[in-house]
Design an enzyme around this catalytic site. Structure first.
Site, PDB file in Angstrom:
ATOM      1  N   ARG A   1     -59.697  21.029  -8.538  1.00 39.13           N
ATOM      2  CA  ARG A   1     -61.008  20.927  -7.889  1.00 39.13           C
ATOM      3  C   ARG A   1     -62.063  20.733  -8.970  1.00 39.13           C
ATOM      4  O   ARG A   1     -61.781  20.766 -10.141  1.00 39.13           O
ATOM      5  CB  ARG A   1     -61.313  22.149  -7.031  1.00 39.13           C
ATOM      6  CG  ARG A   1     -60.825  23.525  -7.484  1.00 39.13           C
ATOM      7  CD  ARG A   1     -61.366  24.053  -8.753  1.00 39.13           C
ATOM      8  NE  ARG A   1     -62.819  24.040  -8.770  1.00 39.13           N
ATOM      9  CZ  ARG A   1     -63.514  24.147  -9.899  1.00 39.13           C
ATOM     10  NH1 ARG A   1     -62.911  24.271 -11.057  1.00 39.13           N
ATOM     11  NH2 ARG A   1     -64.833  24.125  -9.874  1.00 39.13           N
TER      12      ARG A   1
ATOM     13  N   ARG B   1     -61.566  15.048   0.458  1.00 43.92           N
ATOM     14  CA  ARG B   1     -62.775  15.899   0.433  1.00 43.92           C
ATOM     15  C   ARG B   1     -63.987  14.973   0.471  1.00 43.92           C
ATOM     16  O   ARG B   1     -63.975  13.913  -0.152  1.00 43.92           O
ATOM     17  CB  ARG B   1     -62.818  16.801  -0.819  1.00 43.92           C
ATOM     18  CG  ARG B   1     -61.707  17.834  -0.872  1.00 43.92           C
ATOM     19  CD  ARG B   1     -61.877  18.787  -2.050  1.00 43.92           C
ATOM     20  NE  ARG B   1     -62.990  19.723  -1.813  1.00 43.92           N
ATOM     21  CZ  ARG B   1     -63.423  20.587  -2.746  1.00 43.92           C
ATOM     22  NH1 ARG B   1     -62.895  20.581  -3.968  1.00 43.92           N
ATOM     23  NH2 ARG B   1     -64.415  21.436  -2.476  1.00 43.92           N
TER      24      ARG B   1
ATOM     25  N   ALA C   1     -65.779  18.125  -9.210  1.00 51.55           N
ATOM     26  CA  ALA C   1     -66.026  16.711  -8.955  1.00 51.55           C
ATOM     27  C   ALA C   1     -65.341  15.771  -9.950  1.00 51.55           C
ATOM     28  O   ALA C   1     -64.543  14.913  -9.556  1.00 51.55           O
ATOM     29  CB  ALA C   1     -67.542  16.473  -8.912  1.00 51.55           C
TER      30      ALA C   1
ATOM     31  N   GLN D   1     -65.006  30.731  -7.474  1.00 52.59           N
ATOM     32  CA  GLN D   1     -64.806  29.927  -8.686  1.00 52.59           C
ATOM     33  C   GLN D   1     -65.419  30.615  -9.910  1.00 52.59           C
ATOM     34  O   GLN D   1     -64.901  30.519 -11.017  1.00 52.59           O
ATOM     35  CB  GLN D   1     -65.447  28.541  -8.536  1.00 52.59           C
ATOM     36  CG  GLN D   1     -64.727  27.582  -7.620  1.00 52.59           C
ATOM     37  CD  GLN D   1     -65.266  27.606  -6.194  1.00 52.59           C
ATOM     38  OE1 GLN D   1     -65.784  28.630  -5.734  1.00 52.59           O
ATOM     39  NE2 GLN D   1     -65.131  26.495  -5.471  1.00 52.59           N
TER      40      GLN D   1
ATOM     41  N   ASN E   1     -74.417  20.484  -4.608  1.00 49.24           N
ATOM     42  CA  ASN E   1     -73.586  21.318  -5.466  1.00 49.24           C
ATOM     43  C   ASN E   1     -73.096  22.527  -4.680  1.00 49.24           C
ATOM     44  O   ASN E   1     -73.405  22.680  -3.494  1.00 49.24           O
ATOM     45  CB  ASN E   1     -74.352  21.739  -6.734  1.00 49.24           C
ATOM     46  CG  ASN E   1     -73.423  22.268  -7.816  1.00 49.24           C
ATOM     47  OD1 ASN E   1     -72.413  21.641  -8.142  1.00 49.24           O
ATOM     48  ND2 ASN E   1     -73.742  23.428  -8.344  1.00 49.24           N
ATOM     49  N   LYS E   2     -72.318  23.388  -5.353  1.00 52.31           N
ATOM     50  CA  LYS E   2     -71.728  24.539  -4.687  1.00 52.31           C
ATOM     51  C   LYS E   2     -72.748  25.361  -3.911  1.00 52.31           C
ATOM     52  O   LYS E   2     -73.869  25.561  -4.387  1.00 52.31           O
ATOM     53  CB  LYS E   2     -71.063  25.420  -5.762  1.00 52.31           C
ATOM     54  CG  LYS E   2     -70.266  26.584  -5.250  1.00 52.31           C
ATOM     55  CD  LYS E   2     -69.230  26.217  -4.202  1.00 52.31           C
ATOM     56  CE  LYS E   2     -68.342  25.107  -4.662  1.00 52.31           C
ATOM     57  NZ  LYS E   2     -67.698  24.357  -3.565  1.00 52.31           N
TER      58      LYS E   2
ATOM     59  N   ASP F   1     -71.970  17.836  -7.501  1.00 53.29           N
ATOM     60  CA  ASP F   1     -70.930  17.047  -6.835  1.00 53.29           C
ATOM     61  C   ASP F   1     -71.466  15.689  -6.424  1.00 53.29           C
ATOM     62  O   ASP F   1     -70.680  14.759  -6.217  1.00 53.29           O
ATOM     63  CB  ASP F   1     -70.405  17.814  -5.610  1.00 53.29           C
ATOM     64  CG  ASP F   1     -69.641  19.039  -6.041  1.00 53.29           C
ATOM     65  OD1 ASP F   1     -70.275  20.084  -6.289  1.00 53.29           O
ATOM     66  OD2 ASP F   1     -68.413  18.944  -6.190  1.00 53.29           O
TER      67      ASP F   1
HETATM   68  C1  LIG Z   1     -68.320  19.809 -12.809  1.00 61.87           C
HETATM   69  S1  LIG Z   1     -67.677  20.338 -11.301  1.00 61.87           S
HETATM   70  C2  LIG Z   1     -68.854  19.978 -10.161  1.00 61.87           C
HETATM   71  C3  LIG Z   1     -68.814  20.903  -8.952  1.00 61.87           C
HETATM   72  O1  LIG Z   1     -67.530  20.963  -8.263  1.00 61.87           O
HETATM   73  C4  LIG Z   1     -67.337  22.293  -7.751  1.00 61.87           C
HETATM   74  O2  LIG Z   1     -66.949  22.309  -6.407  1.00 61.87           O
HETATM   75  P1  LIG Z   1     -65.417  22.696  -5.970  1.00 61.87           P
HETATM   76  O3  LIG Z   1     -64.991  23.873  -6.789  1.00 61.87           O
HETATM   77  O4  LIG Z   1     -65.540  23.013  -4.482  1.00 61.87           O
HETATM   78  O5  LIG Z   1     -64.613  21.440  -6.218  1.00 61.87           O
HETATM   79  C5  LIG Z   1     -68.703  22.927  -7.910  1.00 61.87           C
HETATM   80  O6  LIG Z   1     -69.572  22.529  -6.853  1.00 61.87           O
HETATM   81  C6  LIG Z   1     -69.134  22.336  -9.236  1.00 61.87           C
HETATM   82  O7  LIG Z   1     -70.466  22.556  -9.553  1.00 61.87           O
END
Ligand SMILES: CSC[C@H]1O[C@H](OP(=O)(O)O)[C@H](O)[C@@H]1O
Length: 366
Positions: free
Chosen positions: A59, A102, A61, A212, A263-264, A253
């Site tokens: 996971r 996704r 981006a 995370q 973003n998250k 993202d």
């Molecule tokens: C550099 S990662 C960007 C972004 O991806 C993460 O989401 P996920 O863990 O759901 O894939 C998170 O939003 C990060 O900031």
């Protein structure tokens, strides 16, 4: 800059390799189990690559984009097309399958488009499926290497905004685990500043529901010797109020040309609070995360399995923390309006306010 990038590229090669290409398969670190268990999985088919992205075994981006890029290579190995035309059909099917995994991180679609366009270009020059396969494998490797170099450039630009003794508040995991290659995006300035001799600390919110922050960012930063403090998501306001934070640095993202940042979930909370308390709020992402076409209302914010909110991930697996059939709303991203963003740091430089103008300038779109 180039000399420094190359020097740091070797010095900062990641200890943890979330994504490795093994010639005919992907080897992926299953991030659902960290930090309790380090388990690698293999992906030899498009279906297995799609499952790894959809189930968040991999996971982040940029990491999703890199994984999907190699998924296109795996499509040709798996399906063994006998002609270029058949190969292009196989790749179109793989692209459609992987694009459904996704919806929010634009790197996924950017990587799939880049790989398919490369295939079309290559198919115009050769009738050999094997040559097409080699071209695509080289393109996926280029995406991987470009991402690592981009992170180092972002880190160098971002380190300019860090003073010795600073504490950075972040969110989620935007480190090497999220980019698959190296030092991450939001964490890149922290690693570069540290490598350049500055003492920088991090406050990492746990980042519910998938944790995370608690499971990945804390694990990654502590492995790399960065002073890290874990907080509950609900403590972000107090740490800013008590002046424990000098700067906020987060990943992204999807970034729109008008400066809206996806973003998250929880990023918007930090952005509004930072604005209120006069704390700089920086978003770090490679330009492959910038979506030059979409409007804010067109971007789909992913909603995931309600059980992600009903449980916490532990060393014994997910454990319920609520009534098992409670209704849940589980959006896993939010959107931060541009007015709350101090600057967007990319490998091509920093876009400051007004973002809608300076992002275009950064991308030479003016
Ligand atoms: C550099 S990662 C960007 C972004 O991806 C993460 O989401 P996920 O863990 O759901 O894939 C998170 O939003 C990060 O900031």
């Amino acid at each position: 800059m180039e000399k420094l990038v190359q020097e740091l590229k070797e010095k900062l090669r990641p200890k943890i390799r979330p994504i490795s290409w093994a010639g005919d398969k992907l080897i992926l670190l299953d991030q659902r189990l960290l930090p309790f268990e380090t388990r690698y999985i293999e992906a030899r088919t498009v279906a297995e690559v799609a499952d790894a992205i959809r189930e968040m075994k991999v996971r982040g981006a940029p990491a999703i984009g890199i994984t999907a890029a190699f998924g296109m290579v795996i499509a040709l190995i798996e399906k063994k097309p006998r002609s270029i035309d058949e190969a292009l059909k196989v790749l179109e099917q793989a692209k459609n399958t992987l694009a459904k995994t996704r919806p929010t991180a634009v790197n996924l679609f950017w990587a799939l488009d880049r790989m398919y366009n490369k295939a079309v270009e290559s198919a115009s020059k050769t009738a050999s499926v094997n040559e097409l396969l080699q071209d695509l494998e080289e393109e996926a490797k280029r995406i991987f290497e470009e991402e690592l170099e981009a992170e180092i450039r972002m880190g160098i630009y971002g380190a300019e905004f860090l003073e010795n003794g600073d504490t950075v508040l972040t969110i989620c995991n935007a480190g090497g685990l999220a980019t698959g290659t190296g030092i991450g995006t939001a964490t890149a300035p922290i690693y570069i500043a540290t490598a350049l001799g500055k003492q920088v600390s991090v406050i990492a919110p746990e980042t519910r529901p998938w944790q995370q922050g608690a499971r990945l960012t804390v694990y990654e930063l502590m492995q790399n010797g960065i002073r890290t403090t874990l907080i509950a998501d609900t403590a972000v306001g107090l740490v800013m109020y008590k002046k424990l934070v000098n700067v906020v640095m987060v990943g992204a993202d999807r970034i729109l040309l008008d400066g809206h940042v996806f973003n998250k979930i929880g990023t918007l909370n930090e952005a509004v609070l930072a604005h209120e308390f006069g704390i700089p709020f920086y978003v770090l992402a490679p330009t492959s995360t910038i979506d030059t076409k979409s409007k804010v209302e067109e971007v789909k914010i992913e909603e995931r399995d309600p059980d992600e909110v009903r449980t916490v991930r532990t060393s014994q697996g997910p454990v319920y923390v609520t009534v098992k059939d409670v209704p849940v709303f589980n959006p896993v991203f939010d959107v931060t309006p541009p007015k709350y963003v101090t600057g967007i740091i990319t490998e091509k430089g920093v876009a400051i306010q007004p973002l809608h103008k300076n992002l275009r300038r950064l991308l030479n779109l003016t």
